[in-house]
Design an enzyme around this catalytic site. Structure first.
Site, PDB file in Angstrom:
ATOM      1  CG  ASP A 231      -2.083   1.026   1.051  1.00 20.46           C
ATOM      2  OD1 ASP A 231      -2.034   1.716   0.077  1.00 20.46           O
ATOM      3  OD2 ASP A 231      -3.003   0.998   1.908  1.00 20.46           O
TER       4      ASP A 231
HETATM    5  C1  BGC Z   1      -4.706   3.679   0.086  1.00 20.06           C
HETATM    6  C2  BGC Z   1      -5.091   2.511  -1.117  1.00 20.06           C
HETATM    7  C3  BGC Z   1      -4.731   3.276  -2.427  1.00 20.06           C
HETATM    8  C4  BGC Z   1      -3.367   4.013  -2.276  1.00 20.06           C
HETATM    9  C5  BGC Z   1      -3.028   4.886  -3.759  1.00 20.06           C
HETATM   10  C6  BGC Z   1      -3.522   4.328  -0.048  1.00 20.06           C
HETATM   11  O1  BGC Z   1      -3.548   5.295   0.884  1.00 20.06           O
HETATM   12  O2  BGC Z   1      -4.953   2.873   1.387  1.00 20.06           O
HETATM   13  O3  BGC Z   1      -6.154   1.996  -1.229  1.00 20.06           O
HETATM   14  O4  BGC Z   1      -4.752   2.255  -3.492  1.00 20.06           O
HETATM   15  O5  BGC Z   1      -3.223   4.964  -1.305  1.00 20.06           O
HETATM   16  O6  BGC Z   1      -3.802   5.778  -3.852  1.00 20.06           O
END
Ligand code: BGC
Length: 756
Positions: A231
């Protein structure tokens, strides 16, 4: 195109290989031009493409290119419609193709442990079977268009509070049965190109470097062939992460951690074969995206808007409908009350928040639908910014509602109340919404409530309006879909993918959510959602699987292919569903398995099958299910495996988890052989369960009872004695048996039971 990835990796320098293990920037992987490795783009998110426009810089949280906004995860799951979800996936895939996006970052499949989780609107369900089925089809749809997916957030990311550091403490049984099972189905059956590991720790180890999670379970047990991407910002120790099975760190960090990898290989801390294997996987996924790209694809925004509208209509759940409150007549005046009717809340906040191609308001769509035969009046009743009641707005709304034939009150949660990044602290809606509803109910007898929210809310007013429609966060075409349902163009056909408790205190995670700042202990174990409410005989506000229709369905002729099976056999189940109502509709037929004779503490019933079917009035269809070992199994912690206990199971078919319409019974014979080791602390009951010990145990029991004079006891005393003797360790049979069984005889028996 045919390539030999191993050959490419062989020609790469250590630095080049390490460079591929982190991103170029926020959304791209790095290229290595010297050996022909291109960069690919990934972008959010689950219910619509959020491709940042160049001007927005890194985070890109503000502007993104226009794309279709479909209903968010909670709504999609409430459709319980596999084909529909796959179709949405295909549309998402085409939009990604049109923008040259290689991987869409979704679906988000974490289990709804608490209604308070700020990101519940993105997640599918409290149930792992439903989650797995929806995720599987979402992935299939997108990937069928040559675009990859990233199932997220792996794993146990069930709250937003301290999501980057919190340690989720979860026993293996709830992990396997509840929190991993949805991921498992999707990985085994749809092979998402990437799996996004979660920010949090799981049982003490960051998910991004959790070897058990990423390698033992994901890669080895489930056979995932793609890559693990962190993530955004979830990487803690880059080298440990790589060794644990995490191939790609996102977003890019200027190459800081690539240097760590090079250093670790040079110092011998990291075996270069681990890096090579990771790079092979990275290249495989990169070339899948490159080869899958079709530069000629364009998407038809109008056609996709239509898909969004039909989808939204299937995602809405009619919670209550009394005295024919719905559908509304397409004549006279209907008052639409509440700002949401004009300014929909159609998506949630955070990384999934995208820029729709258009937005339909309920007021306009309803007016267009009913035409000149009737009219829609409107009053906002509240503002989106202020949660406190505004008397002037309420007074105006009362006037409008009073002079109409019926009032539809649009309320729910505003953006400030739920979002990625923080959890809710309660389940109430803004006071301005409650005050408005109260005021309208006082002056109008025909009131329908339409809710826009991503997670359950408290409804102390539930008994008062004639109908309640849960429309969730319905995407850009929400307005048209709401109009279709309110005026009976479409019969509602969604069902809840989550329980609505009456109050947050009733939720099973209430005592331990969201933890103490360092740890969050999942003390409710497998009793998540309806598994808990059913076991405790709580009557929730609205149960899992609940949803009404304008049609009416009759269930009959439940048939099981056999009344006795081995756990390696499949069981066929059929049931007939007839539409005995006056209009066409769709029914979601749910199959629950109940373990009737169990020594293990298990939920009362668990969802193991569902089918959504459409029926015209008077029409009847047979629905079929196939159950296999996993449908009956639980996770056996001591032996680390799925196990079925021999005995009777009920197969219950219902219209919801609390509306079971027919039940059949099957006896399952387990293939599991307990490899118990016997010693002097084994109980007489343990011995009696062993085929070679049953007769002996019975003799000992009788002799021992006689020796202790159990025959002269009153009935209660005899019961007490019998229980005590059954649970007595063998050492006490020797010591307290008055010499009836010698130590040697007992040791001989133990040896025999142990196969000696
Ligand atoms: C989120 C993800 C997301 C990523 C990119 C993170 O903060 O938890 O779900 O895909 O950011 O935006």
């Amino acid at each position: 195109m045919q390539r030999n990835i191993k050959d490419i990796v062989r020609t790469m320098t250590l630095e080049e290989k390490a460079s591929l293990c982190s991103g170029l920037d926020f959304w791209h992987t790095k290229s290595v031009d010297r050996v022909g490795i291109p960069s690919i783009m990934m972008t959010d998110g689950p219910h619509g493409m959020r491709k940042a426009t160049e001007e927005t810089g890194d985070l890109g949280l503000n502007a993104s290119v226009p794309a279709t906004c479909f209903p968010s995860g909670v709504g999609l799951a409430a459709s319980w419609n596999r084909e529909l979800i796959e179709n949405v996936g295909r549309a998402l895939g085409r939009e990604a193709q049109a923008e040259n996006v290689g991987i869409l970052l979704g679906p988000a499949v974490n289990i709804k442990r608490s209604p308070l989780c700020g990101r519940n609107f993105e997640y599918f369900s409290e149930d792992p079977y439903l989650t797995g089925e929806i995720a599987k089809h979402h992935i299939r749809g997108i990937q069928s268009e040559g675009v990859g997916t990233s199932i997220k957030h792996f794993a146990a990311n069930n709250q937003e509070k301290l999501r980057m550091t919190i340690n989720a403490v979860v026993d293996e049984r709830p992990l396997r049965e509840i929190y991993l099972a949805g991921f498992e189905t999707a990985v085994r059956e749809s092979q998402p190109w990437t799996v996004m590991c979660a920010y949090n720790r799981l049982n003490g180890v960051y998910c991004a470097e959790n070897e058990w999670l990423l390698t033992t379970v994901l890669k080895k047990e489930w056979g995932h062939t793609g890559i693990v991407v962190t993530d955004w910002g979830a990487c803690n120790d880059r080298v440990a992460g790589l060794a644990a099975g995490q191939e790609l760190e996102m977003p890019g960090n200027g190459g800081i951690t690539d240097v760590d990898i090079v250093r670790a290989v040079k110092s011998g801390q990291l075996d270069v074969t681990i890096l090579d294997r990771a790079v092979e996987r990275l290249l495989d996924v990169t070339f899948r995206a490159i080869d899958g790209h079709r530069p000629d694809v364009k998407f038809d925004a109008t056609a996709h808007h239509r898909i969004a509208r039909d989808t939204a209509a299937e995602c809405m759940v009619l919670l209550k409908n009394e005295d024919g409150a719905l559908p509304l007549a397409r004549k006279g005046t209907v008052a639409f009350i509440g700002e949401f009717a004009r300014t929909p809340r159609y998506q949630g906040g955070g990384s999934s928040h995208m820029n729709p191609t258009r937005i339909d308001s309920a007021v306009e769509e309803a007016q267009a639908l009913i035409g000149s035969g009737g009219s829609i009046s409107f009053a906002p009743g509240y503002t989106l910014e202020n949660s406190a009641p505004e008397p002037a707005l309420i007074a105006e709304a009362v006037k409008v509602a009073k002079s109409a034939d019926a009032a539809v009150v649009f309320i729910g949660l505003t953006d400030q109340f739920e979002s990625e990044g923080f959890d809710r602290s309660h389940m109430e809606i803004p006071a301005s919404h409650t005050a408005l509803l109260d005021a309208i109910l006082a002056v109008q007898s025909h009131v329908v409530v339409v809710l826009s929210n991503g997670s359950p809310i408290e409804m102390p007013w539930v008994s008062r309006p004639g109908a309640i429609l849960e429309s969730y966060l319905g995407g850009q075409a929400w307005g048209g879909a709401v109009a279709d349902i309110l005026f009976g163009v479409t019969s509602p056909s969604g069902k809840l993918a989550e329980t609505f408790p009456e109050r947050i205190q009733d939720n099973p995670s209430y005592l331990s959510f969201p933890g103490d700042g360092r740890n969050v202990e999942y003390r409710e174990g497998v009793f998540v959602g309806y598994r808990y409410y059913d076991k405790k005989l709580f009557k929730p506000l609205f149960p899992f699987g609940h949803g009404l229709s304008y049609a009416e369905f009759q269930y009959s002729d439940l048939k099981l292919s056999s009344s006795r099976i081995k756990d390696s056999d499949e069981l066929g189940v059929t049931v007939r569903i007839t539409n005995i109502g006056k209009v066409e509709g769709k029914e979601i037929v749910q199959l629950y398995v109940e373990d009737i004779e169990s020594t293990v503490i298990r939920p009362v019933r668990e969802l193991k099958g569902f089918q959504k079917i459409g029926l015209k009035p008077g029409e009847s269809k047979q629905v079929s299910f196939t159950l296999s070992k996993r449908s009956f199994a639980y996770w056996d912690q001591p032996t680390s495996g799925w196990r079925v206990e021999s005995g009777e199971f009920h197969i219950s078919i219902g219209s919801s988890s609390r509306d079971i319409r027919c039940t059949g019974s099957v006896t399952v014979e387990s293939s599991f052989r307990v490899d118990t080791h016997f010693d002097l602390n084994s109980t007489l009951m343990d011995v009696s369960r062993h085929p070679a010990g049953a007769q002996f145990a019975e003799q000992v029991r009788k002799g021992f009872m006689a020796h202790l004079g159990a025959g002269s006891l009153d009935p209660v005393g005899a019961l007490m004695f019998e229980a005590m003797v059954n649970e007595m360790p063998l050492r006490n049979i020797v010591r307290m048996g008055g010499g009836q069984i010698s130590s040697e005889t007992m040791q001989g028996l133990i040896a025999q039971l142990n196969g000696g």
